[in-house]
Design an enzyme around this catalytic site. Structure first.
Site, PDB file in Angstrom:
ATOM      1  N   ASN A  14       0.899  -1.198  -0.035  1.00  0.00           N
ATOM      2  CA  ASN A  14      -0.220   0.080   0.065  1.00  0.00           C
ATOM      3  C   ASN A  14       1.010   1.167   0.064  1.00  0.00           C
ATOM      4  OD1 ASN A  14      -1.738   2.127   0.555  1.00  0.00           O
ATOM      5  ND2 ASN A  14      -2.241   1.336   2.394  1.00  0.00           N
ATOM      6  N   LYS A  16       0.454   4.192  -0.371  1.00  0.00           N
ATOM      7  CA  LYS A  16      -0.207   5.520   0.064  1.00  0.00           C
ATOM      8  C   LYS A  16       0.070   6.796  -0.657  1.00  0.00           C
ATOM      9  CE  LYS A  16       0.040   3.226   4.685  1.00  0.00           C
ATOM     10  NZ  LYS A  16      -0.073   3.480   5.985  1.00  0.00           N
ATOM     11  N   HIS A 101      -9.385   1.428   4.973  1.00  0.00           N
ATOM     12  CA  HIS A 101      -8.328   1.498   5.445  1.00  0.00           C
ATOM     13  C   HIS A 101      -8.364   2.513   6.860  1.00  0.00           C
ATOM     14  CE1 HIS A 101      -4.011   2.573   6.484  1.00  0.00           C
ATOM     15  NE2 HIS A 101      -3.586   1.582   5.829  1.00  0.00           N
ATOM     16  N   GLU A 103      -6.772   4.881   7.742  1.00  0.00           N
ATOM     17  CA  GLU A 103      -6.452   6.404   7.394  1.00  0.00           C
ATOM     18  C   GLU A 103      -8.021   6.756   6.824  1.00  0.00           C
ATOM     19  OE1 GLU A 103      -2.575   5.620   5.549  1.00  0.00           O
ATOM     20  OE2 GLU A 103      -2.024   5.181   7.519  1.00  0.00           O
ATOM     21  N   GLU A 173      -5.660  -5.029  10.601  1.00  0.00           N
ATOM     22  CA  GLU A 173      -4.571  -4.022  10.747  1.00  0.00           C
ATOM     23  C   GLU A 173      -4.925  -3.203  11.968  1.00  0.00           C
ATOM     24  OE1 GLU A 173      -2.443  -2.808   6.867  1.00  0.00           O
ATOM     25  OE2 GLU A 173      -4.359  -1.392   7.223  1.00  0.00           O
ATOM     26  N   GLY A 179       2.287   2.167  10.830  1.00  0.00           N
ATOM     27  CA  GLY A 179       3.594   3.260  10.655  1.00  0.00           C
ATOM     28  C   GLY A 179       4.135   3.522  11.974  1.00  0.00           C
ATOM     29  N   SER A 218       3.187  -2.352  10.447  1.00  0.00           N
ATOM     30  CA  SER A 218       4.444  -2.244  10.646  1.00  0.00           C
ATOM     31  C   SER A 218       5.310  -3.480  10.330  1.00  0.00           C
ATOM     32  CB  SER A 218       5.115  -1.887  12.223  1.00  0.00           C
ATOM     33  OG  SER A 218       4.580  -0.592  12.483  1.00  0.00           O
ATOM     34  N   GLY A 240       5.076   1.375   4.718  1.00  0.00           N
ATOM     35  CA  GLY A 240       6.426   1.826   4.776  1.00  0.00           C
ATOM     36  C   GLY A 240       7.370   0.817   3.972  1.00  0.00           C
TER      37      GLY A 240
HETATM   38  P1  PGA Z   1       2.747   0.224   7.665  1.00  0.00           P
HETATM   39  O1  PGA Z   1       1.520   0.433   7.211  1.00  0.00           O
HETATM   40  O2  PGA Z   1       3.199  -1.109   7.101  1.00  0.00           O
HETATM   41  O3  PGA Z   1       3.639   1.364   7.169  1.00  0.00           O
HETATM   42  O4  PGA Z   1       2.752   0.123   9.054  1.00  0.00           O
HETATM   43  C1  PGA Z   1       0.442  -0.363   6.828  1.00  0.00           C
HETATM   44  C2  PGA Z   1      -0.935   0.030   6.348  1.00  0.00           C
HETATM   45  O5  PGA Z   1      -1.273   1.018   6.645  1.00  0.00           O
HETATM   46  O6  PGA Z   1      -1.334  -0.705   5.388  1.00  0.00           O
END
Ligand code: PGA
Length: 264
Positions: A14, A16, A101, A103, A173, A179, A218, A240
């Site tokens: 992803n 983003k 998601h 976010e 998640e 993140g 993460s 990330g």
């Molecule tokens: P992250 O994000 O691997 O940076 O923690 C995961 C996600 O938001 O799908």
């Protein structure tokens, strides 16, 4: 999802709101060079505007590679300035879309109800859906994790037929792990994955072997092996660590050595 698909692990990047055209060229140069070492499903959801660019690399990669959107409108078409429809995503060549998601839920105030309509619209347009669920730290500390997940699942998937549900991939998640560099332990993830699997298989009669549940939050080359060693974790949704080609390749290699066939 078919048994064959479900028997392979899945890594979803992803991206983003990241990556430039140059970053993408460099990323795919390496990905294509190393494609023969990858034997897992590997999907990427870039920013909308970069979707055609990623699709242009498809013919150089195995069928295991798919491109998708990070979100889609709840509406089929019409006067919704700035929105992108599932129909347009399908039309341009996308195979999947991420819906719900955290976010989107927090920054854009997406409710379970709107997420439900988005999922239905995406499925109608023959996109596979990665449906994200997860609790906040406060909810986990208050011992509400399972209630929160159950509520998100019941409301988000309301009214869908078992056939529609079979096109859905669930991504667990935990919000506190996204993140932050603090991933859920394998035990914590497994517990929720089993709960999700039980909820969906007992309430709607889905075949547990065909239900795909990803972990996200993460995930990186250091923790992927331990996570994927669990038969309850079918793959990962990665933010990330999916942006850097070396890390993304390591995640794909780790997934290629495992199958989900020994599941449950
Ligand atoms: P992250 O994000 O691997 O940076 O923690 C995961 C996600 O938001 O799908």
């Amino acid at each position: 999802m078919s048994k064959k698909f479900a028997s392979q692990k899945l890594i979803v990047g992803n991206w983003k709101m990241n990556q430039s055209l140059i970053d993408i060229d460099l990323f795919f140069e390496q990905l294509i060079k190393n494609k023969d070492k990858i034997d897992c499903n590997f999907w990427i959801a870039p920013q909308y505007i970069h979707i055609p660019k990623l699709l242009s690399f498809k013919s150089y990669l195995p069928k295991l590679f798919c491109v998708g959107g990070q979100n889609a409108s709840h509406k089929e078409s019409g006067a919704f300035t700035g929105d992108i429809s599932s129909k347009a995503l399908k039309d341009i060549g996308c195979d999947f879309v991420i819906i719900g998601h955290s976010e989107r839920r927090s920054f854009f105030r997406e409710s379970d109800e709107i997420i439900n309509v988005k999922i239905e619209t995406a499925l109608k347009n023959n996109l596979k859906v990665i449906f994200c669920v997860g609790e906040t730290l406060q909810e986990r500390d208050g011992d509400h994790t399972k209630d929160v997940i159950k509520n998100q699942i019941v409301k988000g998937l309301k009214g869908l037929s078992s056939k529609q549900l079979s096109e859905i991939i669930i991504a667990y998640e935990p919000v506190w792990a996204i993140g932050t560099g603090k991933n859920a332990t394998v035990k914590e993830a497994e517990e929720v994955h089993r709960f999700i699997r039980n909820e969906l298989t007992s309430s709607v009669g889905l075949n547990p072997d065909e239900l795909i549940v990803l972990y996200g939050g993460s995930v990186n080359p250091e923790n992927i092996d331990a996570l994927l060693a669990s038969p309850d974790i079918d793959g990962a949704l990665v933010g990330g660590a999916s942006l850097k080609i070396n890390d993304f390749l390591k995640l794909c290699y780790a997934s290629s050595t495992r199958t989900s066939s020994e599941k449950k």
